[in-house]
Every structure is written in C-alpha cells, then in structure tokens.
Design a protein around this motif. Structure first.
Motif, mmCIF file in Angstrom:
data_model
loop_
_atom_site.group_PDB
_atom_site.id
_atom_site.type_symbol
_atom_site.label_atom_id
_atom_site.label_comp_id
_atom_site.label_asym_id
_atom_site.label_seq_id
_atom_site.Cartn_x
_atom_site.Cartn_y
_atom_site.Cartn_z
ATOM 1 N N ARG A 153 0.815 -1.204 0.000
ATOM 2 C CA ARG A 153 0.000 0.000 0.000
ATOM 3 C C ARG A 153 0.855 1.264 0.000
ATOM 4 O O ARG A 153 0.577 2.220 -0.717
ATOM 5 N N MET A 154 1.926 1.271 0.798
ATOM 6 C CA MET A 154 2.768 2.465 0.869
ATOM 7 C C MET A 154 3.482 2.728 -0.440
ATOM 8 O O MET A 154 3.688 3.880 -0.818
ATOM 9 N N ILE B 246 0.907 4.464 -2.590
ATOM 10 C CA ILE B 246 0.685 5.838 -2.138
ATOM 11 C C ILE B 246 1.844 6.733 -2.568
ATOM 12 O O ILE B 246 1.638 7.851 -3.066
ATOM 13 N N ASP C 277 -3.988 9.466 0.620
ATOM 14 C CA ASP C 277 -3.555 8.876 1.885
ATOM 15 C C ASP C 277 -4.114 7.454 1.957
ATOM 16 O O ASP C 277 -4.716 6.948 1.005
ATOM 17 N N ASP C 278 -3.925 6.791 3.091
ATOM 18 C CA ASP C 278 -4.316 5.388 3.210
ATOM 19 C C ASP C 278 -5.815 5.189 3.016
ATOM 20 O O ASP C 278 -6.252 4.271 2.325
ATOM 21 N N ASN C 279 -6.602 6.080 3.599
ATOM 22 C CA ASN C 279 -8.049 5.959 3.478
ATOM 23 C C ASN C 279 -8.516 6.232 2.050
ATOM 24 O O ASN C 279 -9.380 5.530 1.516
ATOM 25 N N SER D 235 -7.947 3.222 -0.128
ATOM 26 C CA SER D 235 -8.955 2.183 0.096
ATOM 27 C C SER D 235 -10.252 2.513 -0.637
ATOM 28 O O SER D 235 -10.874 1.638 -1.259
#
Length: 222
Positions: free
Chosen positions: A173-174, A177, A188-190, A193
C-alpha cells in the motif's frame, strides 16, 4: 475509422469542417449545443478534437484543461485568435497543435493525419494494457472486458495502471501511495482504500469479479 470531434460555435465553419473530414474518411461529431459540452466530449470518446477558443459558456482554454484532467486525446486548437500568447496558452494547457483561421485545408488535413499517426500508430502495444481479459486504455481512461467498458477517473486509472505494471506481484500500500504522490495526486491510506473499492465496483459492473485481491498486511495483487 478515426472519429474527430469539432467543437466550434460558428455553424458555417463547423459544417465546412464536417464535410471536409467526412470526405477524407473520418467519422465526425460536431455538436451545436455547448452548455454541457464537457460531458458530450466524454460520451463521444473521439480520437481527436478540433477546438475553438471563443466558445459560449466556457472558452477553449478551460475546456482543454478539463479534458486533460482525465484524457490524453489529441487536441488541435483552430481559432481566429492569433497572438503568441494565445498559442503559448494553447500548448501550455495541453493542446497538441495550434492553427489560425483562415486555415489551409490541405495543411490542416496533413496535421490531423500526422497527429493521429503519431498518437495511435503503436496504440496496441503502448496505450492498451491487457491481463486476464481485462484491458485498460491509457488514452481514453476506459477499462474493458468482453466488449463491456467503463470509464475510470484519473486517480483510478493511475492505480490500475500501477497494478498492471506489477501484475502477479504484491504491491504494498505504501508503495502505491508514494507512486501516486510522485504523480502529484493527494492520496492517503483511506483515500487509497476508497479508490480501490470504486475500481472493484466498476470492474464488477462490466463482469469482472475478484480481479484485485487484497493480501492482508501486505498490499494488493492482480
């Protein structure tokens, strides 16, 4: 057959261009209403756009900027505005060529042909990615499966493109991003998603299920 969209509010010029292009083997779209022209461009999904600058509701510069937010379709500005600043603005905002009125028909046709060849000659290898029957078209931002297609947003296209480039490998995921940040997208992470969920929903809408798999604690894989 290539489809060319003419965005010109002068009916005489619009009709002349339409006839000329059809006589030279092109499919033509030439809307005469401009209030909802941005959505009309998306619906037509043309291979090239001939764009005037002086238009009702919004000028060609603003329209070009909006189109460039989701598509790399070739755009040729055809306008009576002939200052150096107009030409600079056209190219800076994403136009591919700039032709002033009155234009020379053979020259215009030559530039259209050259731009189409330059853009689409390697289309199958450069601009369309395919994996397990799913195709993404980087020029039109469409994802296709068994002749069904749906349009992606700019962020969704970037995410799916990155997964295609790393197919059969887990993408952390990173890493995704950071990749999107490098492409000047605030994710961002959210947000990631949310976009993954939207992509999955769009894929399911054209008959593709389970294409993007989540590896818990690791990332995503196709």
């Amino acid at each position: 057959m290539y489809k060319i969209m003419i965005i010109e509010d002068d009916k005489a010029i619009r009709d002349e261009l339409s006839i000329t292009l059809r006589n030279n083997g092109y499919e033509v779209s030439s809307p005469c209403e401009f209030e909802d022209i941005k959505n009309k461009i998306k619906e037509e999904n043309s291979h090239l756009i001939l764009l005037d600058i002086n238009l009702p509701y919004q000028d060609g510069f603003k329209l070009c900027t909006k189109v460039r937010s989701y598509s790399n379709v070739p755009i040729i500005f055809i306008t009576s505005r002939n200052t150096d600043m107009d030409e600079l603005m056209s190219i800076t905002l994403g136009g591919d060529d700039f032709i002033t009125k009155p234009y020379n028909i053979p020259v215009l046709l030559a530039r259209i042909s050259s731009l189409l060849k330059r853009t689409y000659s390697n289309k199958n290898t450069d601009n369309i990615l395919s994996y397990n029957g799913v195709k993404i078209d980087l020029l039109t931002s469409n994802v296709e499966y068994k002749s069904n297609k749906v349009e992606l947003t700019k962020t969704e296209l970037k995410i799916l493109h990155y997964l295609f480039e790393n197919k059969c490998s887990i993408v952390p995921r990173m890493d995704m991003i950071e990749y999107l940040w490098d492409n000047e997208m605030f994710v961002d992470d959210n947000t990631l998603s949310v976009n993954i969920t939207r992509i999955r929903n769009k894929l399911e809408s054209i008959g593709v299920k389970g294409f993007i798999k989540t590896k818990r604690g690791q990332g995503y894989i196709i």
